[in-house]
Design a protein around this motif. Structure first.
Motif, PDB file in Angstrom:
ATOM      1  N   LEU A 103     -17.240   4.440 -20.881  1.00  0.00           N
ATOM      2  CA  LEU A 103     -16.992   3.493 -19.807  1.00  0.00           C
ATOM      3  C   LEU A 103     -17.184   4.256 -18.507  1.00  0.00           C
ATOM      4  O   LEU A 103     -16.569   5.303 -18.311  1.00  0.00           O
ATOM      5  N   ALA A 104     -18.058   3.770 -17.629  1.00  0.00           N
ATOM      6  CA  ALA A 104     -18.389   4.485 -16.397  1.00  0.00           C
ATOM      7  C   ALA A 104     -17.823   3.761 -15.175  1.00  0.00           C
ATOM      8  O   ALA A 104     -17.874   2.535 -15.099  1.00  0.00           O
ATOM      9  N   PHE A 105     -17.310   4.562 -14.243  1.00  0.00           N
ATOM     10  CA  PHE A 105     -16.775   4.036 -12.993  1.00  0.00           C
ATOM     11  C   PHE A 105     -17.587   4.584 -11.833  1.00  0.00           C
ATOM     12  O   PHE A 105     -17.878   5.775 -11.770  1.00  0.00           O
ATOM     13  N   GLU A 106     -17.922   3.703 -10.916  1.00  0.00           N
ATOM     14  CA  GLU A 106     -18.696   4.069  -9.733  1.00  0.00           C
ATOM     15  C   GLU A 106     -17.768   4.650  -8.671  1.00  0.00           C
ATOM     16  O   GLU A 106     -16.692   4.105  -8.413  1.00  0.00           O
ATOM     17  N   VAL A 107     -18.189   5.763  -8.070  1.00  0.00           N
ATOM     18  CA  VAL A 107     -17.427   6.373  -6.971  1.00  0.00           C
ATOM     19  C   VAL A 107     -18.390   6.706  -5.831  1.00  0.00           C
ATOM     20  O   VAL A 107     -19.578   6.907  -6.046  1.00  0.00           O
ATOM     21  N   ASP A 108     -17.843   6.774  -4.625  1.00  0.00           N
ATOM     22  CA  ASP A 108     -18.651   7.155  -3.470  1.00  0.00           C
ATOM     23  C   ASP A 108     -18.776   8.672  -3.353  1.00  0.00           C
ATOM     24  O   ASP A 108     -19.802   9.182  -2.926  1.00  0.00           O
ATOM     25  N   ASP A 109     -17.701   9.382  -3.710  1.00  0.00           N
ATOM     26  CA  ASP A 109     -17.663  10.840  -3.543  1.00  0.00           C
ATOM     27  C   ASP A 109     -17.144  11.465  -4.838  1.00  0.00           C
ATOM     28  O   ASP A 109     -15.939  11.480  -5.092  1.00  0.00           O
ATOM     29  N   ILE A 110     -18.040  11.970  -5.653  1.00  0.00           N
ATOM     30  CA  ILE A 110     -17.648  12.507  -6.954  1.00  0.00           C
ATOM     31  C   ILE A 110     -16.831  13.783  -6.820  1.00  0.00           C
ATOM     32  O   ILE A 110     -15.916  14.025  -7.608  1.00  0.00           O
ATOM     33  N   ASP A 111     -17.118  14.595  -5.807  1.00  0.00           N
ATOM     34  CA  ASP A 111     -16.336  15.818  -5.609  1.00  0.00           C
ATOM     35  C   ASP A 111     -14.870  15.483  -5.334  1.00  0.00           C
ATOM     36  O   ASP A 111     -13.964  16.112  -5.885  1.00  0.00           O
ATOM     37  N   PRO A 139     -13.979   8.354 -23.915  1.00  0.00           N
ATOM     38  CA  PRO A 139     -14.831   8.997 -22.931  1.00  0.00           C
ATOM     39  C   PRO A 139     -15.052   8.103 -21.701  1.00  0.00           C
ATOM     40  O   PRO A 139     -15.450   6.945 -21.830  1.00  0.00           O
ATOM     41  N   LEU A 140     -14.753   8.655 -20.538  1.00  0.00           N
ATOM     42  CA  LEU A 140     -14.921   7.953 -19.274  1.00  0.00           C
ATOM     43  C   LEU A 140     -15.864   8.758 -18.396  1.00  0.00           C
ATOM     44  O   LEU A 140     -15.927   9.981 -18.490  1.00  0.00           O
ATOM     45  N   GLU A 141     -16.596   8.060 -17.552  1.00  0.00           N
ATOM     46  CA  GLU A 141     -17.577   8.709 -16.682  1.00  0.00           C
ATOM     47  C   GLU A 141     -17.315   8.314 -15.238  1.00  0.00           C
ATOM     48  O   GLU A 141     -16.952   7.179 -14.946  1.00  0.00           O
ATOM     49  N   LEU A 142     -17.543   9.259 -14.340  1.00  0.00           N
ATOM     50  CA  LEU A 142     -17.612   8.972 -12.906  1.00  0.00           C
ATOM     51  C   LEU A 142     -19.071   9.086 -12.517  1.00  0.00           C
ATOM     52  O   LEU A 142     -19.739  10.068 -12.854  1.00  0.00           O
ATOM     53  N   SER A 160     -14.595   8.348 -30.994  1.00  0.00           N
ATOM     54  CA  SER A 160     -14.856   7.923 -29.617  1.00  0.00           C
ATOM     55  C   SER A 160     -15.733   8.906 -28.858  1.00  0.00           C
ATOM     56  O   SER A 160     -15.907   8.765 -27.666  1.00  0.00           O
ATOM     57  N   ARG A 161     -16.244   9.903 -29.517  1.00  0.00           N
ATOM     58  CA  ARG A 161     -17.138  10.825 -28.821  1.00  0.00           C
ATOM     59  C   ARG A 161     -18.377  10.067 -28.358  1.00  0.00           C
ATOM     60  O   ARG A 161     -18.791   9.106 -29.004  1.00  0.00           O
ATOM     61  N   LYS A 206     -28.792  10.874  -9.428  1.00  0.00           N
ATOM     62  CA  LYS A 206     -27.374  10.650  -9.107  1.00  0.00           C
ATOM     63  C   LYS A 206     -26.499  11.628  -9.871  1.00  0.00           C
ATOM     64  O   LYS A 206     -26.809  12.036 -10.987  1.00  0.00           O
ATOM     65  N   ARG A 207     -25.361  11.979  -9.264  1.00  0.00           N
ATOM     66  CA  ARG A 207     -24.437  12.919  -9.892  1.00  0.00           C
ATOM     67  C   ARG A 207     -23.388  12.180 -10.727  1.00  0.00           C
ATOM     68  O   ARG A 207     -22.952  11.091 -10.347  1.00  0.00           O
ATOM     69  N   PHE A 208     -22.973  12.818 -11.833  1.00  0.00           N
ATOM     70  CA  PHE A 208     -21.999  12.201 -12.727  1.00  0.00           C
ATOM     71  C   PHE A 208     -21.233  13.276 -13.489  1.00  0.00           C
ATOM     72  O   PHE A 208     -21.657  14.431 -13.557  1.00  0.00           O
ATOM     73  N   THR A 209     -20.107  12.872 -14.044  1.00  0.00           N
ATOM     74  CA  THR A 209     -19.325  13.752 -14.907  1.00  0.00           C
ATOM     75  C   THR A 209     -18.522  12.902 -15.881  1.00  0.00           C
ATOM     76  O   THR A 209     -18.362  11.695 -15.681  1.00  0.00           O
ATOM     77  N   PHE A 210     -18.024  13.559 -16.923  1.00  0.00           N
ATOM     78  CA  PHE A 210     -17.219  12.875 -17.935  1.00  0.00           C
ATOM     79  C   PHE A 210     -15.817  13.463 -17.983  1.00  0.00           C
ATOM     80  O   PHE A 210     -15.594  14.630 -17.662  1.00  0.00           O
ATOM     81  N   PHE A 211     -14.867  12.630 -18.385  1.00  0.00           N
ATOM     82  CA  PHE A 211     -13.494  13.033 -18.649  1.00  0.00           C
ATOM     83  C   PHE A 211     -12.960  12.075 -19.707  1.00  0.00           C
ATOM     84  O   PHE A 211     -13.710  11.225 -20.206  1.00  0.00           O
ATOM     85  N   GLN A 212     -11.693  12.215 -20.094  1.00  0.00           N
ATOM     86  CA  GLN A 212     -11.141  11.375 -21.155  1.00  0.00           C
ATOM     87  C   GLN A 212      -9.819  10.762 -20.739  1.00  0.00           C
ATOM     88  O   GLN A 212      -9.069  11.356 -19.964  1.00  0.00           O
TER      89      GLN A 212
END
Length: 128
Positions: free
Chosen positions: A78-86, A122-125, A68-69, A110-116
């Motif tokens: 899978l990416a999720f949209e957020v208004d405030d990544i911080d 792998p999930l993204e904001l 799944s890497r 645009k700013r983004f980050t990954f987590f699990q």
């Protein structure tokens, strides 16, 4: 053929209660329906994401593992949209969910980050 939109995303988890907690209590998705399918010894949890999309969370006895890497063949993340990544990263970190450093997309700015998730999916904001 005219595809209109993504209807749902299905995820198979290895620990149903842990994944249910993660997607409902950590990520804040709303439970639309939860059923136990006796013939399959499996739960199916329908989750609403922002009232628009649906994630189907499945449990099965002894699900097969797969890579799944983000660099593995197949679904990358899978990416999720957020208004405030911080704010979102702070929330995840407060609940002991590790996140990568926030990066900036070189093409969109645009700013983004990954987590699990608990199974390493792998999930993204992605900040809009």
């Amino acid at each position: 053929m005219k595809l209109k939109k993504i209807h749902h995303i299905a995820i198979i988890c290895s620990d149903y209660e842990l994944s249910k907690w993660f997607y409902v209590d950590v990520l804040g998705f709303t439970v639309a329906r939860e059923v136990f399918r006796e013939a399959r010894n499996s739960y199916k949890l329908d989750l609403e994401v922002g009232g628009q999309y649906q994630i189907e969370l499945f449990s099965f006895p002894d699900p097969a593992l797969r890579p799944s890497r983000p660099e593995a063949a197949g679904l990358r993340h899978l990416a999720f949209e957020v208004d405030d990544i911080d704010e979102a990263v702070f929330h995840l970190n407060e609940l002991n969910v590790s996140t990568e450093s926030i990066r900036v997309d070189e093409f969109t700015g645009k700013r983004f980050t990954f987590f699990q998730d608990p199974d390493g999916l792998p999930l993204e904001l992605y900040e809009v």
